[in-house]
Design a protein around this motif. Structure first.
Motif, PDB file in Angstrom:
ATOM      1  N   ILE A 144     -22.696  -4.879  32.664  1.00  0.00           N
ATOM      2  CA  ILE A 144     -21.634  -3.889  32.471  1.00  0.00           C
ATOM      3  C   ILE A 144     -20.269  -4.505  32.772  1.00  0.00           C
ATOM      4  CG2 ILE A 144     -20.634  -1.804  33.469  1.00  0.00           C
ATOM      5  CD1 ILE A 144     -23.549  -0.733  33.668  1.00  0.00           C
ATOM      6  N   PHE A 145     -20.172  -5.270  33.875  1.00  0.00           N
ATOM      7  CA  PHE A 145     -18.901  -5.920  34.216  1.00  0.00           C
ATOM      8  C   PHE A 145     -18.404  -6.791  33.072  1.00  0.00           C
ATOM      9  CE2 PHE A 145     -19.570  -5.397  39.002  1.00  0.00           C
ATOM     10  CZ  PHE A 145     -18.478  -4.553  39.131  1.00  0.00           C
ATOM     11  N   LEU A 146     -19.322  -7.582  32.524  1.00  0.00           N
ATOM     12  CA  LEU A 146     -18.920  -8.497  31.453  1.00  0.00           C
ATOM     13  C   LEU A 146     -18.513  -7.738  30.199  1.00  0.00           C
ATOM     14  CD1 LEU A 146     -21.536 -11.342  31.981  1.00  0.00           C
ATOM     15  CD2 LEU A 146     -19.068 -11.481  32.325  1.00  0.00           C
ATOM     16  N   LYS A 147     -19.226  -6.616  29.919  1.00  0.00           N
ATOM     17  CA  LYS A 147     -18.874  -5.793  28.756  1.00  0.00           C
ATOM     18  C   LYS A 147     -17.475  -5.202  28.929  1.00  0.00           C
ATOM     19  CE  LYS A 147     -21.561  -5.812  25.322  1.00  0.00           C
ATOM     20  NZ  LYS A 147     -20.968  -6.614  24.243  1.00  0.00           N
ATOM     21  N   ILE A 148     -17.238  -4.671  30.162  1.00  0.00           N
ATOM     22  CA  ILE A 148     -15.918  -4.083  30.448  1.00  0.00           C
ATOM     23  C   ILE A 148     -14.824  -5.130  30.311  1.00  0.00           C
ATOM     24  CG2 ILE A 148     -14.481  -3.093  32.270  1.00  0.00           C
ATOM     25  CD1 ILE A 148     -17.008  -1.636  33.283  1.00  0.00           C
ATOM     26  N   LEU A 149     -15.086  -6.333  30.835  1.00  0.00           N
ATOM     27  CA  LEU A 149     -14.121  -7.420  30.742  1.00  0.00           C
ATOM     28  C   LEU A 149     -13.823  -7.747  29.280  1.00  0.00           C
ATOM     29  CD1 LEU A 149     -12.481  -9.541  32.307  1.00  0.00           C
ATOM     30  CD2 LEU A 149     -14.430 -11.081  32.071  1.00  0.00           C
ATOM     31  N   ASP A 150     -14.895  -7.745  28.473  1.00  0.00           N
ATOM     32  CA  ASP A 150     -14.765  -8.022  27.043  1.00  0.00           C
ATOM     33  C   ASP A 150     -13.839  -6.998  26.389  1.00  0.00           C
ATOM     34  OD1 ASP A 150     -15.448  -9.661  24.867  1.00  0.00           O
ATOM     35  OD2 ASP A 150     -16.788  -8.086  24.121  1.00  0.00           O
ATOM     36  N   VAL A 151     -14.079  -5.706  26.722  1.00  0.00           N
ATOM     37  CA  VAL A 151     -13.263  -4.629  26.151  1.00  0.00           C
ATOM     38  C   VAL A 151     -11.805  -4.772  26.601  1.00  0.00           C
ATOM     39  CG1 VAL A 151     -12.852  -2.144  26.182  1.00  0.00           C
ATOM     40  CG2 VAL A 151     -15.174  -3.015  25.913  1.00  0.00           C
ATOM     41  N   LEU A 152     -11.630  -5.080  27.892  1.00  0.00           N
ATOM     42  CA  LEU A 152     -10.266  -5.234  28.424  1.00  0.00           C
ATOM     43  C   LEU A 152      -9.512  -6.353  27.712  1.00  0.00           C
ATOM     44  CD1 LEU A 152     -10.778  -4.777  32.274  1.00  0.00           C
ATOM     45  CD2 LEU A 152      -9.569  -3.251  30.717  1.00  0.00           C
ATOM     46  N   GLU A 153     -10.210  -7.460  27.482  1.00  0.00           N
ATOM     47  CA  GLU A 153      -9.570  -8.584  26.792  1.00  0.00           C
ATOM     48  C   GLU A 153      -9.171  -8.204  25.374  1.00  0.00           C
ATOM     49  OE1 GLU A 153     -12.478 -11.642  27.341  1.00  0.00           O
ATOM     50  OE2 GLU A 153     -11.440 -12.507  29.086  1.00  0.00           O
ATOM     51  N   SER A 154     -10.075  -7.472  24.698  1.00  0.00           N
ATOM     52  CA  SER A 154      -9.776  -7.028  23.338  1.00  0.00           C
ATOM     53  C   SER A 154      -8.565  -6.104  23.316  1.00  0.00           C
ATOM     54  CB  SER A 154     -10.974  -6.287  22.739  1.00  0.00           C
ATOM     55  OG  SER A 154     -12.071  -7.139  22.655  1.00  0.00           O
ATOM     56  N   MET A 155      -8.532  -5.188  24.315  1.00  0.00           N
ATOM     57  CA  MET A 155      -7.424  -4.235  24.370  1.00  0.00           C
ATOM     58  C   MET A 155      -6.100  -4.944  24.637  1.00  0.00           C
ATOM     59  SD  MET A 155      -9.123  -1.029  26.400  1.00  0.00           S
ATOM     60  CE  MET A 155      -7.628  -0.078  26.595  1.00  0.00           C
ATOM     61  N   ALA A 156      -6.132  -5.911  25.541  1.00  0.00           N
ATOM     62  CA  ALA A 156      -4.909  -6.655  25.862  1.00  0.00           C
ATOM     63  C   ALA A 156      -4.383  -7.358  24.617  1.00  0.00           C
ATOM     64  CB  ALA A 156      -5.177  -7.664  26.965  1.00  0.00           C
ATOM     65  N   GLU A 157      -5.317  -7.937  23.851  1.00  0.00           N
ATOM     66  CA  GLU A 157      -4.932  -8.656  22.643  1.00  0.00           C
ATOM     67  C   GLU A 157      -4.382  -7.695  21.596  1.00  0.00           C
ATOM     68  OE1 GLU A 157      -7.098 -11.517  19.409  1.00  0.00           O
ATOM     69  OE2 GLU A 157      -7.983 -11.414  21.416  1.00  0.00           O
ATOM     70  N   GLU A 158      -5.073  -6.566  21.453  1.00  0.00           N
ATOM     71  CA  GLU A 158      -4.669  -5.564  20.471  1.00  0.00           C
ATOM     72  C   GLU A 158      -3.259  -5.035  20.779  1.00  0.00           C
ATOM     73  OE1 GLU A 158      -5.312  -3.718  16.972  1.00  0.00           O
ATOM     74  OE2 GLU A 158      -6.760  -5.023  17.974  1.00  0.00           O
ATOM     75  N   MET A 159      -3.032  -4.785  22.060  1.00  0.00           N
ATOM     76  CA  MET A 159      -1.722  -4.254  22.459  1.00  0.00           C
ATOM     77  C   MET A 159      -0.621  -5.281  22.246  1.00  0.00           C
ATOM     78  SD  MET A 159      -2.645  -1.999  25.812  1.00  0.00           S
ATOM     79  CE  MET A 159      -1.059  -1.224  26.043  1.00  0.00           C
ATOM     80  N   GLU A 160      -0.966  -6.549  22.428  1.00  0.00           N
ATOM     81  CA  GLU A 160       0.012  -7.595  22.166  1.00  0.00           C
ATOM     82  C   GLU A 160       0.403  -7.613  20.698  1.00  0.00           C
ATOM     83  OE1 GLU A 160      -1.084 -11.647  23.431  1.00  0.00           O
ATOM     84  OE2 GLU A 160      -0.396 -11.003  25.413  1.00  0.00           O
ATOM     85  N   ASN A 161      -0.612  -7.476  19.834  1.00  0.00           N
ATOM     86  CA  ASN A 161      -0.353  -7.450  18.395  1.00  0.00           C
ATOM     87  C   ASN A 161       0.529  -6.248  18.023  1.00  0.00           C
ATOM     88  OD1 ASN A 161      -1.889  -9.726  17.999  1.00  0.00           O
ATOM     89  ND2 ASN A 161      -3.746  -8.592  17.439  1.00  0.00           N
ATOM     90  N   MET A 162       0.194  -5.089  18.608  1.00  0.00           N
ATOM     91  CA  MET A 162       0.953  -3.881  18.313  1.00  0.00           C
ATOM     92  C   MET A 162       2.392  -4.025  18.765  1.00  0.00           C
ATOM     93  SD  MET A 162      -1.818  -0.941  19.228  1.00  0.00           S
ATOM     94  CE  MET A 162      -0.621   0.369  19.422  1.00  0.00           C
ATOM     95  N   SER A 163       2.556  -4.631  19.916  1.00  0.00           N
ATOM     96  CA  SER A 163       3.907  -4.823  20.441  1.00  0.00           C
ATOM     97  C   SER A 163       4.725  -5.709  19.519  1.00  0.00           C
ATOM     98  CB  SER A 163       3.827  -5.441  21.840  1.00  0.00           C
ATOM     99  OG  SER A 163       5.109  -5.748  22.301  1.00  0.00           O
TER     100      SER A 163
END
Ligand SMILES: [Zn+2]
Length: 135
Positions: free
Chosen positions: A29-48
């Protein structure tokens, strides 16, 4: 945006440092959450970045629009002024000091005009009150 990325990196390091066992349910679960967090950080960077681009684009449009408006209004105003100067004579009403625009065609046909402001009869022949007498 940098802070979200660095926070995610920190969690990633924490999970590594704590030697979380990837084979356990919690580890997965930790690794899955980390994966999602990384994706979100990247996505938000693109949006910005996309938003920044849109803002720059809007600024450019805004600027161009301002130039266009200036050009249009200037031309309209010049045309308007030119029209007045060409076919109208400025006469100052001796009674109320209002400027009366008289059609030049009318100057040859009539000896006086009525001031639209105070309804005094103004003699057109009186060149003292004419438009050439600007201060
Ligand atoms: Zn008048």
């Amino acid at each position: 945006m940098e802070s979200i990325r660095s926070k995610v990196s920190y969690i990633s390091g924490l999970i590594d440092g704590l030697k979380i066992d990837e084979s356990t349910n919690e580890g997965k679960i930790f690794l899955k959450i980390l994966d999602v967090l990384e994706s979100m950080a990247e996505e938000m960077e693109n949006m910005s970045e996309a938003q920044k681009y849109t803002e720059d684009y809007m600024d450019a449009i805004d600027e161009n629009l301002a130039y266009l408006q200036n050009d249009l209004y200037d031309e309209d105003y010049e045309a308007y002024r030119g029209d007045i100067d060409e076919s109208f004579e400025e006469i100052r009403c001796p009674n109320c000091n209002d400027i009366v625009y008289v059609d030049k065609d009318m100057l040859g046909q009539r000896e006086n005009v009525t001031c639209p402001n105070c309804h005094t009869n103004i003699s057109i022949g009186d060149t003292d009150a004419g438009g050439d007498n600007k201060k």
